[in-house]
Design a protein around this motif. Structure first.
Motif, PDB file in Angstrom:
ATOM      1  N   GLU A 156       0.936  -1.225   0.040  1.00 11.27           N
ATOM      2  CA  GLU A 156      -0.119  -0.079  -0.018  1.00 11.27           C
ATOM      3  C   GLU A 156       0.897   1.318   0.058  1.00 11.27           C
ATOM      4  OE1 GLU A 156       0.016   2.136   2.780  1.00 11.27           O
ATOM      5  OE2 GLU A 156       1.408   0.781   3.980  1.00 11.27           O
ATOM      6  N   PHE A 157       0.105   2.212  -0.524  1.00  8.79           N
ATOM      7  CA  PHE A 157       0.977   3.632  -0.536  1.00  8.79           C
ATOM      8  C   PHE A 157       0.079   4.620  -0.057  1.00  8.79           C
ATOM      9  CE2 PHE A 157       2.708   0.922  -4.133  1.00  8.79           C
ATOM     10  CZ  PHE A 157       4.200   0.999  -3.785  1.00  8.79           C
TER      11      PHE A 157
ATOM     12  N   ARG B 178      -1.194   7.497   2.336  1.00  6.78           N
ATOM     13  CA  ARG B 178      -0.816   8.748   3.467  1.00  6.78           C
ATOM     14  C   ARG B 178      -1.920   8.760   4.233  1.00  6.78           C
ATOM     15  NH1 ARG B 178      -0.465  13.129  -0.707  1.00  6.78           N
ATOM     16  NH2 ARG B 178      -2.373  11.920  -1.366  1.00  6.78           N
ATOM     17  N   GLU B 179      -1.563   8.821   5.321  1.00  9.55           N
ATOM     18  CA  GLU B 179      -2.606   9.202   6.629  1.00  9.55           C
ATOM     19  C   GLU B 179      -3.153  10.536   6.323  1.00  9.55           C
ATOM     20  OE1 GLU B 179      -1.167   8.813  10.523  1.00  9.55           O
ATOM     21  OE2 GLU B 179      -0.167   6.797  10.075  1.00  9.55           O
TER      22      GLU B 179
ATOM     23  N   LYS C 207       8.109  -0.881  -2.262  1.00  5.70           N
ATOM     24  CA  LYS C 207       7.834   0.029  -1.118  1.00  5.70           C
ATOM     25  C   LYS C 207       8.829   0.529  -0.592  1.00  5.70           C
ATOM     26  CE  LYS C 207       5.053   1.357   1.837  1.00  5.70           C
ATOM     27  NZ  LYS C 207       4.223   1.210   2.818  1.00  5.70           N
TER      28      LYS C 207
ATOM     29  N   ASN D 262       9.386   4.778  -0.145  1.00 10.23           N
ATOM     30  CA  ASN D 262       9.307   5.629   1.025  1.00 10.23           C
ATOM     31  C   ASN D 262      10.652   6.133   1.304  1.00 10.23           C
ATOM     32  OD1 ASN D 262       6.698   5.316   1.750  1.00 10.23           O
ATOM     33  ND2 ASN D 262       6.686   4.010   3.193  1.00 10.23           N
TER      34      ASN D 262
ATOM     35  N   ILE E 135      13.182  14.649   1.580  1.00 13.53           N
ATOM     36  CA  ILE E 135      12.776  15.561   2.697  1.00 13.53           C
ATOM     37  C   ILE E 135      14.278  15.914   3.358  1.00 13.53           C
ATOM     38  CG2 ILE E 135      11.729  15.911   4.812  1.00 13.53           C
ATOM     39  CD1 ILE E 135       9.572  13.939   3.937  1.00 13.53           C
TER      40      ILE E 135
ATOM     41  N   HIS F 182       9.399  20.351   1.030  1.00 14.81           N
ATOM     42  CA  HIS F 182       8.723  21.317   2.005  1.00 14.81           C
ATOM     43  C   HIS F 182       9.809  20.956   3.351  1.00 14.81           C
ATOM     44  CE1 HIS F 182       6.412  24.508   3.297  1.00 14.81           C
ATOM     45  NE2 HIS F 182       6.568  23.791   4.472  1.00 14.81           N
TER      46      HIS F 182
ATOM     47  N   GLY G 183      11.925  17.655  10.020  1.00 13.22           N
ATOM     48  CA  GLY G 183      12.124  16.217   9.548  1.00 13.22           C
ATOM     49  C   GLY G 183      10.869  15.539   9.677  1.00 13.22           C
ATOM     50  N   TYR G 184      10.942  14.257   8.946  1.00 12.02           N
ATOM     51  CA  TYR G 184       9.749  13.404   8.629  1.00 12.02           C
ATOM     52  C   TYR G 184       9.460  12.627  10.037  1.00 12.02           C
ATOM     53  CZ  TYR G 184      13.624  10.198   7.658  1.00 12.02           C
ATOM     54  OH  TYR G 184      14.873   9.343   7.584  1.00 12.02           O
TER      55      TYR G 184
ATOM     56  N   CYS H  62       5.755   5.375   9.093  1.00 15.92           N
ATOM     57  CA  CYS H  62       6.109   4.843   7.983  1.00 15.92           C
ATOM     58  C   CYS H  62       7.600   5.091   7.676  1.00 15.92           C
ATOM     59  CB  CYS H  62       5.122   4.902   6.847  1.00 15.92           C
ATOM     60  SG  CYS H  62       3.596   4.038   6.964  1.00 15.92           S
ATOM     61  N   LEU H  63       7.741   6.421   7.392  1.00 17.11           N
ATOM     62  CA  LEU H  63       9.122   6.842   6.907  1.00 17.11           C
ATOM     63  C   LEU H  63      10.312   6.582   7.796  1.00 17.11           C
ATOM     64  CD1 LEU H  63       7.606   7.811   4.380  1.00 17.11           C
ATOM     65  CD2 LEU H  63       8.564  10.094   4.716  1.00 17.11           C
TER      66      LEU H  63
ATOM     67  N   PHE I  82       2.267  14.196  13.756  1.00 18.53           N
ATOM     68  CA  PHE I  82       3.480  14.223  12.749  1.00 18.53           C
ATOM     69  C   PHE I  82       3.292  14.954  11.599  1.00 18.53           C
ATOM     70  CE2 PHE I  82       3.125  11.224   9.292  1.00 18.53           C
ATOM     71  CZ  PHE I  82       1.908  10.555   9.679  1.00 18.53           C
ATOM     72  N   LYS I  83       2.032  15.301  11.107  1.00 17.25           N
ATOM     73  CA  LYS I  83       1.511  16.231  10.222  1.00 17.25           C
ATOM     74  C   LYS I  83       0.193  16.481  10.187  1.00 17.25           C
ATOM     75  CE  LYS I  83       0.179  12.826   6.854  1.00 17.25           C
ATOM     76  NZ  LYS I  83       0.116  12.222   5.623  1.00 17.25           N
TER      77      LYS I  83
ATOM     78  N   ARG J 235       7.343  25.057  10.526  1.00 14.61           N
ATOM     79  CA  ARG J 235       6.728  24.391   9.078  1.00 14.61           C
ATOM     80  C   ARG J 235       6.426  25.849   7.989  1.00 14.61           C
ATOM     81  NH1 ARG J 235       6.184  18.823   9.112  1.00 14.61           N
ATOM     82  NH2 ARG J 235       5.982  18.020  11.003  1.00 14.61           N
TER      83      ARG J 235
HETATM   84  C1  UDX Z   1       4.036   7.829   3.999  1.00 17.53           C
HETATM   85  C2  UDX Z   1       4.052   7.754   2.484  1.00 17.53           C
HETATM   86  O1  UDX Z   1       3.759   9.198   1.988  1.00 17.53           O
HETATM   87  C3  UDX Z   1       2.977   6.604   1.961  1.00 17.53           C
HETATM   88  O2  UDX Z   1       3.123   6.415   0.714  1.00 17.53           O
HETATM   89  C4  UDX Z   1       3.219   5.271   2.788  1.00 17.53           C
HETATM   90  O3  UDX Z   1       2.454   4.197   2.371  1.00 17.53           O
HETATM   91  C5  UDX Z   1       3.245   5.865   4.314  1.00 17.53           C
HETATM   92  O4  UDX Z   1       4.193   6.536   4.431  1.00 17.53           O
HETATM   93  P1  UDX Z   1       2.714   9.381   5.687  1.00 17.53           P
HETATM   94  O5  UDX Z   1       3.454   8.528   6.827  1.00 17.53           O
HETATM   95  O6  UDX Z   1       1.111   9.284   6.021  1.00 17.53           O
HETATM   96  O7  UDX Z   1       2.741   8.504   4.387  1.00 17.53           O
HETATM   97  O8  UDX Z   1       2.929  10.734   5.815  1.00 17.53           O
HETATM   98  P2  UDX Z   1       3.593  11.637   4.744  1.00 17.53           P
HETATM   99  O9  UDX Z   1       2.641  12.460   4.107  1.00 17.53           O
HETATM  100  O10 UDX Z   1       4.275  11.001   3.366  1.00 17.53           O
HETATM  101  O11 UDX Z   1       4.729  12.494   5.469  1.00 17.53           O
HETATM  102  C6  UDX Z   1       5.467  11.997   6.050  1.00 17.53           C
HETATM  103  C7  UDX Z   1       6.506  12.870   7.082  1.00 17.53           C
HETATM  104  O12 UDX Z   1       7.253  13.607   6.179  1.00 17.53           O
HETATM  105  C8  UDX Z   1       5.480  13.958   7.883  1.00 17.53           C
HETATM  106  O13 UDX Z   1       6.067  14.182   9.214  1.00 17.53           O
HETATM  107  C9  UDX Z   1       5.486  15.191   7.136  1.00 17.53           C
HETATM  108  O14 UDX Z   1       5.390  16.254   7.884  1.00 17.53           O
HETATM  109  C10 UDX Z   1       7.051  15.130   6.665  1.00 17.53           C
HETATM  110  N1  UDX Z   1       7.192  15.975   5.294  1.00 17.53           N
HETATM  111  C11 UDX Z   1       6.677  15.582   4.101  1.00 17.53           C
HETATM  112  C12 UDX Z   1       7.997  16.944   5.171  1.00 17.53           C
HETATM  113  O15 UDX Z   1       8.761  17.256   6.244  1.00 17.53           O
HETATM  114  N2  UDX Z   1       8.309  17.513   4.030  1.00 17.53           N
HETATM  115  C13 UDX Z   1       7.789  17.137   2.909  1.00 17.53           C
HETATM  116  O16 UDX Z   1       7.889  17.973   1.936  1.00 17.53           O
HETATM  117  C14 UDX Z   1       6.715  16.215   2.779  1.00 17.53           C
END
Ligand code: UDX
Length: 433
Positions: free
Chosen positions: A151-152, A154-155, A207, A211, A218, A254, A258-259, A263-264, A322-323, A413
């Motif tokens: 799966e891909f 996004r929350e 997958k 990711n 990022i 963006h 940090g992420y 998942c990431l 986290f977002k 942000r």
């Molecule tokens: C991610 C993947 O996008 C998705 O395809 C996978 O299946 C699950 O993991 P998700 O964890 O829901 O999805 O969040 P995502 O929208 O990818 O953001 C991840 C993190 O990166 C967040 O903390 C977000 O704030 C950060 N982020 C994202 C940045 O800091 N900058 C960006 O430009 C994009």
């Protein structure tokens, strides 16, 4: 077609509800009776826009059901989708004990041909591992196939991502398994979704590679932001111009703290571990993870500098998740930063539209939760914007200025424009601008 989804966490629930909406008969099973009970009461245990509507609709139309009877779910289904947790172990490897347990249950209930599909993110080689368990433990020699269909999602936009995916990946060894999975995704053919049909190992790696690449983008832009701060350049303009090059693309450039998320961070560490086990020194992955860790520290430095001194200071924090558009606080930069601030003697007044309940279960008891963003700002020595909820863009900043003890804003942000904030009389700090 009848299908069974094992695990009603994030992935399982969204996948089950969306396949039911495609017209498939879906039974979602989980050994957590409380969760099944909640779902059967019509409540959704996770925060995901649009999910409740589609669950309600498909339950009402009798295509979607929830049960704890895993055996029955498996026996009545042609496809069994595994969506159980694959948590990281302390050493960076992936804990496959739930996958193992489910594989045994599938073997014990194999009553005819089935295709067993992994939806969970699993290390390369897990498909074979599942195959081996089922082949060894099945009671009769019923045939089965194993497939990988990552799966891909996004929350916050998982339903939309499921209904309009950029691509569908199917990894399988047999034509029959591929045909069944294609059939399951039939409505997506109408919207011309690209399908990638490959072997199981390749699908499993796709997958992680996807990711990990997003995480790399990022961390890369965060390093460019740090460099902008040292050279006087503006990272937003840099990112925009980079993104206009179609080979690079504008998304995931963006800068920020940090992420985070479920998942990431997990998938980058797991990919590094997969590489280590394969005897490959994956330099970029190591750096991406390290840059992400360090970025939290750089955000702390910004707040320290803006607030003057942290001991005894009150810091208002907007955003805990986290977002935006989720209540998920797993690996959230905001949580790490608040823990750091509390550790250095600051008092925290926090506000988040959806994440306060989850945050309260992990943050120190001294953190005060506010009714709204204004209350969090009121009497604070400095305001930190940690998550870019849309709500924080629609704030009366004049009122905020009046409420703050000092008009200091650290915007992790880049929700606000530095120039505009300066003109309004704020001492404003952003990221890379
Ligand atoms: C991610 C993947 O996008 C998705 O395809 C996978 O299946 C699950 O993991 P998700 O964890 O829901 O999805 O969040 P995502 O929208 O990818 O953001 C991840 C993190 O990166 C967040 O903390 C977000 O704030 C950060 N982020 C994202 C940045 O800091 N900058 C960006 O430009 C994009």
């Amino acid at each position: 077609m009848n299908i069974c989804i094992i695990g009603t966490g994030y992935v399982g629930l969204v996948t089950g509800a969306c396949f039911a909406d495609f017209g498939v008969n879906v039974v979602c099973v989980d050994k957590d009776a409380e969760k099944i009970h909640t779902l059967n009461r019509g409540e959704i245990p996770i925060y995901e826009p649009g999910l409740k509507e589609i669950v309600d609709k498909n339950v009402k139309e009798r295509r979607l059901a929830f049960t704890t009877d895993i055996g029955d779910g498996i026996r009545r289904s042609l496809a069994v989708l595994i969506a159980v947790g694959t948590p990281p172990r302390g050493d960076g490897s992936t804990d496959l004990s739930y996958i193992e347990e489910v594989s045994r249950t599938i073997a014990a209930n194999l009553n005819g041909y089935k295709v067993v599909v992994t939806k969970s993110t699993v290390p390369v080689g897990t498909g074979r591992f599942i195959e081996k368990i089922i082949a060894e433990e099945r009671k009769e020699t019923h045939l089965f196939d194993v497939a990988s269909n990552p799966e891909f999602l996004r929350e916050g936009s998982a339903v939309e991502d499921f209904m309009r995916p950029n691509r569908v990946v199917i990894g399988a060894r047999s034509g029959q398994a591929v045909a069944i999975l294609k059939d399951l995704h039939a409505p997506l053919y109408l919207i011309e979704t690209p399908f990638v049909i490959t072997d199981i190992e390749t699908a499993e790696l796709i997958k992680y590679a996807s990711n990990a690449f997003l995480a790399t983008k990022i961390s890369f832009i965060n390093e460019i932001a740090n460099l902008c701060e040292k050279t006087g350049a503006d990272v937003h303009v840099v990112a925009r111009a980079m993104g206009l090059d179609r080979r690079i693309g504008p998304k995931f450039l963006h800068p920020g703290p940090g992420y985070g998320g479920s998942c990431l961070p997990k998938d980058t560490t797991a990919l590094l571990n997969i590489a280590k086990n394969a005897g490959y020194d994956f330099k970029i992955m190591e750096a991406v993870i390290e840059v992400n860790r360090r970025q939290r520290g750089r955000m702390m430095e910004k707040i320290r500098k803006a607030a003057g001194k942290l001991r005894g200071a009150t810091i208002g924090v907007w955003g805990l998740t986290f977002k935006p558009n989720t209540d998920d606080i797993r690996e959230s930069p905001a949580i790490d930063i608040i823990n750091g601030l509390v550790g250095e003697g600051a008092k925290i007044k926090a506000y988040d539209p959806a994440g306060m309940k989850n945050a309260a279960s992990v943050l120190p008891d001294t953190v005060v939760y506010s009714q709204d963003p204004y209350e969090a700002a009121s009497g604070s020595d400095c305001l930190v914007i940690a998550t870019e909820w849309n709500l924080f863009r629609q704030i009366d900043m004049e009122r905020v200025k009046g409420l703050l003890k000092h008009p200091r804003v650290v915007d992790l942000r880049n929700v606000y424009d530095p120039e505009v904030m300066g003109k309004r009389g704020f001492e404003y700090t952003g990221v890379g601008r």
